[in-house]
Structure formats: structure tokens, C-alpha cells
Design an enzyme around this catalytic site. Sequence first.
Site, PDB file in Angstrom:
ATOM      1  N   ASP A 205      -4.031  -1.978   0.552  1.00 55.86           N
ATOM      2  CA  ASP A 205      -2.878  -2.368   1.360  1.00 55.86           C
ATOM      3  C   ASP A 205      -2.363  -3.757   0.987  1.00 55.86           C
ATOM      4  O   ASP A 205      -1.319  -4.185   1.473  1.00 55.86           O
ATOM      5  CB  ASP A 205      -3.234  -2.326   2.848  1.00 55.86           C
ATOM      6  CG  ASP A 205      -2.007  -2.333   3.750  1.00 55.86           C
ATOM      7  OD1 ASP A 205      -0.989  -1.741   3.366  1.00 55.86           O
ATOM      8  OD2 ASP A 205      -2.066  -2.937   4.837  1.00 55.86           O
ATOM      9  N   SER A 229       3.682  -2.284   7.000  1.00 57.82           N
ATOM     10  CA  SER A 229       3.317  -0.966   6.480  1.00 57.82           C
ATOM     11  C   SER A 229       3.732   0.090   7.501  1.00 57.82           C
ATOM     12  O   SER A 229       3.445  -0.038   8.691  1.00 57.82           O
ATOM     13  CB  SER A 229       1.810  -0.879   6.238  1.00 57.82           C
ATOM     14  OG  SER A 229       1.384  -1.871   5.322  1.00 57.82           O
ATOM     15  N   GLN A 279       2.853   4.252  -0.502  1.00 59.30           N
ATOM     16  CA  GLN A 279       3.147   3.604   0.772  1.00 59.30           C
ATOM     17  C   GLN A 279       4.646   3.402   0.928  1.00 59.30           C
ATOM     18  O   GLN A 279       5.337   3.048  -0.033  1.00 59.30           O
ATOM     19  CB  GLN A 279       2.450   2.248   0.873  1.00 59.30           C
ATOM     20  CG  GLN A 279       2.699   1.546   2.212  1.00 59.30           C
ATOM     21  CD  GLN A 279       2.048   0.175   2.305  1.00 59.30           C
ATOM     22  OE1 GLN A 279       2.740  -0.838   2.164  1.00 59.30           O
ATOM     23  NE2 GLN A 279       0.745   0.138   2.520  1.00 59.30           N
TER      24      GLN A 279
END
Length: 287
Positions: A205, A229, A279
Site C-alpha cells: 500500500d 486508498s 489499486q
Amino acid sequence: MTDVTDLIELIALKEIHPAQFEGFSKTVGSPNVFGGQVLAQALNAAARTISNKRVLHSMHSYFLEAGDLELPIIYTVNITRDGGSFSVRRVTAEQNDVTIFILSASFQNQEEGHNHQISMAEGIKQPEELMGWSEILEQFGEVIPKKMKSFLEVDRPVEFKPVELVNPFNSEDLPAFTNVWFKLKGDASHLDLALKQQILTYVSDYNILAAAMNRHASKAHWGNTQTASLDHSMWYFRDFDFDDWMLYSMESPNASGARGFAKGNIFTRDGKLVASVAQEGLMRPKN
């Protein structure tokens, strides 16, 4: 957190009831819970309900609300399916009875089959040729933007070395990709595969939305853009060890609707493809 021992302690959840666990948070320099932390903790919860030695091969998740760093996070696992070859788990994360995150994960019996992978890009600078975040802070700390400096000052269990070092004062659009070497701090030997996958997910991430931001660097930066995110998916291909630097190679095919989409591949230094990531993140210009 200063090394991998602290990270393992963060990821390993406290069991409250069968299939229900409690986790706590550590800041990475932002005011909210780091998405990678929730991802890793949710996978820890899911893996704790797998008793047939099946191995995680994919997960898909959505971030629904910003997590509060001061509140515990309760992870509840739904044992969705245990089939002949695959097991599926659904994890819900809550704070104060509000769902902040959901994840589904699939585990598979270890099997043999056909095997191929893409190759790591040639000509990538090696980590020994590059500066890490701590070295960038030491060398440029007096001139880099205040928000970036505060972010770099936080102790982390991972050292990052960007291949393409971006000058925050250059107002020009950049190619929509970024490559970052990373390595855990401390002794990362003797970790089982499940824990290695959870740690890898935590790391995944970091940095990925930068690939989308780069394409608009002439007008967009972390100070004038609201980022978060929104979802995160990951596929796990091969076993690996954290005994050397690993390369996270990311690119952004699209940005639209105040969202940026990026995908990435994670390689060992010798070129073994370990995992792939996708993502979509909020990338909203501030007024």
C-alpha cells in the site's frame, strides 16, 4: 515501529472469540489508519481460520471509512466456503460498530501446474546505487516541503529506495510509473509463508498511488490533492524470502473522476515475480 519485530507485533491480532480478533494501530505519518496495516491485519484474521494448510492466492478489499488511530479495530471473519481445493473467507473490520473495511480472501491447496511470468525490466538501478528515504531526509531535509519532511521523519520497519527520485520543486508532468526497492529492517528469517504474505501486503500500500500522481506532477502534489486508498486487490504467486531487496514496479493506466488507478508487480532481486497488485485511490484536487 523500527524493525520487522514491531511490524509482526502489529499484524498479529488478539483473538477475542473464534473468528473474531482485535487489532491496534500505529501511525505512518498520516492522521488516519494506514491502509496497508488494515489489509495485513485482515489477512492475519482470515488466515487464523484456515486449518487445512491452504495458501493465500488472492484478496480483494474496499476501504469504506477512515480508521481512527486511537480506537481498536475489531475483525470478524465469515467462513464463507471450504471446498475441495479452495477456501474463501470474508473479513469485516469495525470501529465503534461502524464498518470501515471489508476484505475477501481465497486460499488454495498447494498444487503443481503450468508456470510462466513476465520479466523484471532491464537496466533498473540496483539499491546500492540509490538513496533511501532516511538518506533523502538527511541530505535534503532542510529544503523539501514540510509535509513530505514530516512523513519521512516517521520511523518505519521498511527501508524504501526509489529508483526515480522526483524533485518536488520541478513543475513538470512525469511518466506514469515508479519503481521502488524495499527491504525489511531487522531479522526477517524463519517467517512462515502466511506471515510473509501479510507483511508483503502491508508494504504494497506504500508508493503505488504515486504512479498516478506522477502523470500530473505539473499541477498535482501531495499538498494540494486529497488522496486515500479506495480499494486494493492482490494476487500471490510464489514463495519468497525477505533476506534481500525486492523491487516494486508500478504504473498507472488511468486517472479520471477524481480517482487514480495503478497496478504493480513485486519481484525478488533475482527477478522472480512474487505478487501483483491493483489499486484505485482517491485523487481529488483541493480547492
